[in-house]
Write a protein that holds these residues in place. Structure first.
Motif, PDB file in Angstrom:
ATOM      1  N   PRO A 269       0.798  -1.212   0.000  1.00 44.18           N
ATOM      2  CA  PRO A 269       0.000   0.000   0.000  1.00 44.18           C
ATOM      3  C   PRO A 269       0.836   1.269   0.000  1.00 44.18           C
ATOM      4  O   PRO A 269       0.377   2.323  -0.363  1.00 44.18           O
ATOM      5  CB  PRO A 269      -0.829  -0.121   1.287  1.00 44.18           C
ATOM      6  N   PHE A 270       2.111   1.174   0.407  1.00 43.72           N
ATOM      7  CA  PHE A 270       2.973   2.344   0.381  1.00 43.72           C
ATOM      8  C   PHE A 270       4.259   1.981  -0.354  1.00 43.72           C
ATOM      9  O   PHE A 270       5.208   1.496   0.230  1.00 43.72           O
ATOM     10  CB  PHE A 270       3.265   2.826   1.800  1.00 43.72           C
ATOM     11  N   THR A 271       4.251   2.182  -1.645  1.00 46.59           N
ATOM     12  CA  THR A 271       5.350   1.725  -2.486  1.00 46.59           C
ATOM     13  C   THR A 271       6.462   2.753  -2.602  1.00 46.59           C
ATOM     14  O   THR A 271       7.553   2.428  -3.018  1.00 46.59           O
ATOM     15  CB  THR A 271       4.838   1.443  -3.911  1.00 46.59           C
ATOM     16  N   GLY A 272       6.149   4.006  -2.256  1.00 49.80           N
ATOM     17  CA  GLY A 272       7.134   5.052  -2.429  1.00 49.80           C
ATOM     18  C   GLY A 272       7.252   5.508  -3.867  1.00 49.80           C
ATOM     19  O   GLY A 272       8.156   6.257  -4.218  1.00 49.80           O
ATOM     20  N   GLU A 273       6.336   5.054  -4.732  1.00 49.59           N
ATOM     21  CA  GLU A 273       6.409   5.400  -6.150  1.00 49.59           C
ATOM     22  C   GLU A 273       5.461   6.542  -6.515  1.00 49.59           C
ATOM     23  O   GLU A 273       5.160   6.760  -7.671  1.00 49.59           O
ATOM     24  CB  GLU A 273       6.112   4.162  -7.003  1.00 49.59           C
ATOM     25  N   GLY A 274       4.952   7.228  -5.510  1.00 53.30           N
ATOM     26  CA  GLY A 274       4.074   8.364  -5.777  1.00 53.30           C
ATOM     27  C   GLY A 274       2.739   8.201  -5.089  1.00 53.30           C
ATOM     28  O   GLY A 274       2.243   7.090  -4.929  1.00 53.30           O
ATOM     29  N   PRO A 275       2.121   9.326  -4.664  1.00 55.47           N
ATOM     30  CA  PRO A 275       0.857   9.266  -3.935  1.00 55.47           C
ATOM     31  C   PRO A 275      -0.295   8.677  -4.735  1.00 55.47           C
ATOM     32  O   PRO A 275      -1.151   8.001  -4.178  1.00 55.47           O
ATOM     33  CB  PRO A 275       0.589  10.740  -3.570  1.00 55.47           C
ATOM     34  N   LEU A 277      -0.253   6.274  -7.039  1.00 50.50           N
ATOM     35  CA  LEU A 277      -0.145   4.817  -7.049  1.00 50.50           C
ATOM     36  C   LEU A 277      -0.497   4.253  -5.687  1.00 50.50           C
ATOM     37  O   LEU A 277      -1.215   3.255  -5.573  1.00 50.50           O
ATOM     38  CB  LEU A 277       1.266   4.392  -7.453  1.00 50.50           C
ATOM     39  N   ASP A 278      -0.005   4.894  -4.619  1.00 49.40           N
ATOM     40  CA  ASP A 278      -0.308   4.436  -3.264  1.00 49.40           C
ATOM     41  C   ASP A 278      -1.813   4.447  -3.009  1.00 49.40           C
ATOM     42  O   ASP A 278      -2.372   3.504  -2.448  1.00 49.40           O
ATOM     43  CB  ASP A 278       0.395   5.316  -2.228  1.00 49.40           C
ATOM     44  N   LEU A 279      -2.482   5.519  -3.433  1.00 51.95           N
ATOM     45  CA  LEU A 279      -3.927   5.627  -3.217  1.00 51.95           C
ATOM     46  C   LEU A 279      -4.680   4.561  -4.005  1.00 51.95           C
ATOM     47  O   LEU A 279      -5.648   3.978  -3.513  1.00 51.95           O
ATOM     48  CB  LEU A 279      -4.419   7.021  -3.628  1.00 51.95           C
ATOM     49  N   THR A 280      -4.241   4.316  -5.243  1.00 52.65           N
ATOM     50  CA  THR A 280      -4.896   3.305  -6.077  1.00 52.65           C
ATOM     51  C   THR A 280      -4.775   1.916  -5.449  1.00 52.65           C
ATOM     52  O   THR A 280      -5.750   1.165  -5.387  1.00 52.65           O
ATOM     53  CB  THR A 280      -4.264   3.291  -7.491  1.00 52.65           C
ATOM     54  N   LEU A 281      -3.577   1.583  -4.984  1.00 59.60           N
ATOM     55  CA  LEU A 281      -3.362   0.275  -4.365  1.00 59.60           C
ATOM     56  C   LEU A 281      -4.147   0.154  -3.062  1.00 59.60           C
ATOM     57  O   LEU A 281      -4.749  -0.878  -2.780  1.00 59.60           O
ATOM     58  CB  LEU A 281      -1.869   0.061  -4.098  1.00 59.60           C
ATOM     59  N   THR A 282      -4.135   1.213  -2.258  1.00 59.46           N
ATOM     60  CA  THR A 282      -4.870   1.187  -0.995  1.00 59.46           C
ATOM     61  C   THR A 282      -6.360   0.980  -1.244  1.00 59.46           C
ATOM     62  O   THR A 282      -7.014   0.199  -0.551  1.00 59.46           O
ATOM     63  CB  THR A 282      -4.641   2.500  -0.208  1.00 59.46           C
ATOM     64  N   ALA A 283      -6.917   1.679  -2.246  1.00 61.93           N
ATOM     65  CA  ALA A 283      -8.335   1.516  -2.584  1.00 61.93           C
ATOM     66  C   ALA A 283      -8.622   0.085  -3.033  1.00 61.93           C
ATOM     67  O   ALA A 283      -9.645  -0.501  -2.658  1.00 61.93           O
ATOM     68  CB  ALA A 283      -8.726   2.508  -3.674  1.00 61.93           C
ATOM     69  N   GLY A 288     -10.923  -5.357  -1.695  1.00 70.67           N
ATOM     70  CA  GLY A 288     -10.724  -6.771  -1.387  1.00 70.67           C
ATOM     71  C   GLY A 288     -11.267  -7.122  -0.015  1.00 70.67           C
ATOM     72  O   GLY A 288     -11.965  -8.129   0.163  1.00 70.67           O
ATOM     73  N   HIS A 289     -10.963  -6.269   0.975  1.00 69.35           N
ATOM     74  CA  HIS A 289     -11.486  -6.479   2.334  1.00 69.35           C
ATOM     75  C   HIS A 289     -13.005  -6.388   2.353  1.00 69.35           C
ATOM     76  O   HIS A 289     -13.686  -7.148   3.051  1.00 69.35           O
ATOM     77  CB  HIS A 289     -10.895  -5.435   3.282  1.00 69.35           C
ATOM     78  N   LEU A 290     -13.553  -5.421   1.604  1.00 70.29           N
ATOM     79  CA  LEU A 290     -15.003  -5.223   1.565  1.00 70.29           C
ATOM     80  C   LEU A 290     -15.704  -6.486   1.073  1.00 70.29           C
ATOM     81  O   LEU A 290     -16.676  -6.956   1.680  1.00 70.29           O
ATOM     82  CB  LEU A 290     -15.344  -4.036   0.666  1.00 70.29           C
TER      83      LEU A 290
END
Length: 353
Positions: A269-275, A277-283, A288-290
């Motif tokens: 969720p925090f790849t360090g490759e830009g906000p 990308l991080d937001l997309t992965l976190t969503a 998946g959890h939902l």
């Protein structure tokens, strides 16, 4: 007022209150003897984190165990939704039906029976658009849903969750089961979520339990011209030398729920490759959890909207608590502002007489 120093002989550390308030204690500022003891506490904290990791690993094993017990219920649900099985009158009894029957007058009851008989030849099979209705009503899913996705999701028969085996890395798979359709040849589309339930070696104290660290989709075998994740555009191109014009056809990506099966790759969720990308992965991980924790276990309640009402109530409670905290902080700030303004010299025309 200057801060007090460590009193010799007693070995006590006394720090000025103005340095403690609102600021974490800097470990580097501690006396050597105290710092040594803090390091001992950190070692204990690290042991706690590893013990907590064992707890979450056992929780995963419990989830696996009970998933097998839930499955017969979910299989029966699928049979009813698809119309493969017609539930008995006893299985269909529900409290709200009895309450509605009591409220109906005798004349209305007779009318309802006659209407049922006249519509008997047109009775729908199973529960039409069961899963599509859920997609439409759950906010996080409806944001992903496009108009061109809906005809495909009408063919969705079931969503299931499969947990990893004990000898495998911790993960779960979402399986989307489709009846044969004209859009793709797959009968099951899958999304794998890889999880971790152990402290990170580089930052062990950030451990807060099981987390999703990566995900993998699947290849959809689209039938010709049916891929809703792309759209075809025609573009005119002029030759610089000859001046002739030709029309070229090009495919470009478009929004679709089915992009869910082609996730952006990242290490977590925090790849360090830009906000972005991080937001997309976190969503993606939240979705998946939902599915795993709420949609699949309580599908009928999302279909009827009852679970949505419950979710909204929880959100409102959290929102109200947040408001109260903000109000308290705001009141304190207002008092400080008022005190500061009272001490400041006032403009001549505003001074008290």
């Amino acid at each position: 007022m200057a801060g007090r120093k460590e009193s010799k002989g007693k070995g006590e550390l006394i720090i000025a209150a103005d340095k403690l308030e609102g600021f974490p204690l800097a470990e580097s500022a501690l006396p050597k003897a105290v710092k040594r003891r803090v390091h001992a506490l950190k070692r204990l904290q690290l042991q706690y984190a590893h013990t907590e990791a064992q707890f979450y690993q056992e929780v995963h094993e419990l989830e696996r165990k009970y998933a097998a017990l839930y499955q017969p219920l979910f299989d029966k649900r699928r049979s009813v939704v698809t119309g493969a099985v017609e539930p008995t009158d006893e299985e269909c009894e529900w409290q709200s039906d009895r309450e509605e029957d009591e409220d109906l007058t005798e004349g209305l009851k007779k009318k309802a029976v006659l209407e049922e008989k006249s519509d008997a030849g047109e009775a729908p099979k199973g529960i039409p658009e069961f899963w599509l209705t859920i997609f439409r009503t759950v906010p996080m899913l409806s944001e992903m849903l496009q108009e061109h996705d809906e005809p495909i999701l009408k063919h969705l028969q079931d969503i299931t969750v499969k947990f990893s085996e004990p000898d495998q890395p911790m993960s779960f798979i979402l399986e989307f089961h489709f009846e044969p359709n004209s859009f793709f040849s797959n009968t099951v589309l899958t999304k794998l979520y890889k999880m971790k339930a152990e402290p990170d070696d580089t930052d062990p104290f950030s451990f807060e339990g099981t987390e999703i660290v990566d995900c993998e989709g699947c290849t959809i075998s689209w039938n010709k011209g049916k891929d809703v994740t792309v759209k075809t555009i025609k573009k005119k191109q002029k030759h610089k030398g000859r001046g002739t014009v030709r029309t070229i056809t090009k495919q470009i990506p478009q929004d679709s729920f089915f992009n869910f099966f082609n996730p952006i790759k990242g290490k977590g969720p925090f790849t360090g490759e830009g906000p972005d990308l991080d937001l997309t992965l976190t969503a993606d991980f939240e979705i998946g959890h939902l599915f795993r924790d709420r949609i699949v276990p309580r599908a009928v309640l999302y279909f009827t909207g009852e679970a949505l009402d419950e979710d909204m109530s929880i959100d409102e409670e959290e929102y109200e608590e947040g408001d109260e905290e903000l109000d308290e902080e705001g009141d304190e700030d207002d008092e400080e502002d008022f005190e500061r303004k009272a001490d400041e010299p006032q403009p001549a025309e505003c001074k008290q007489q």
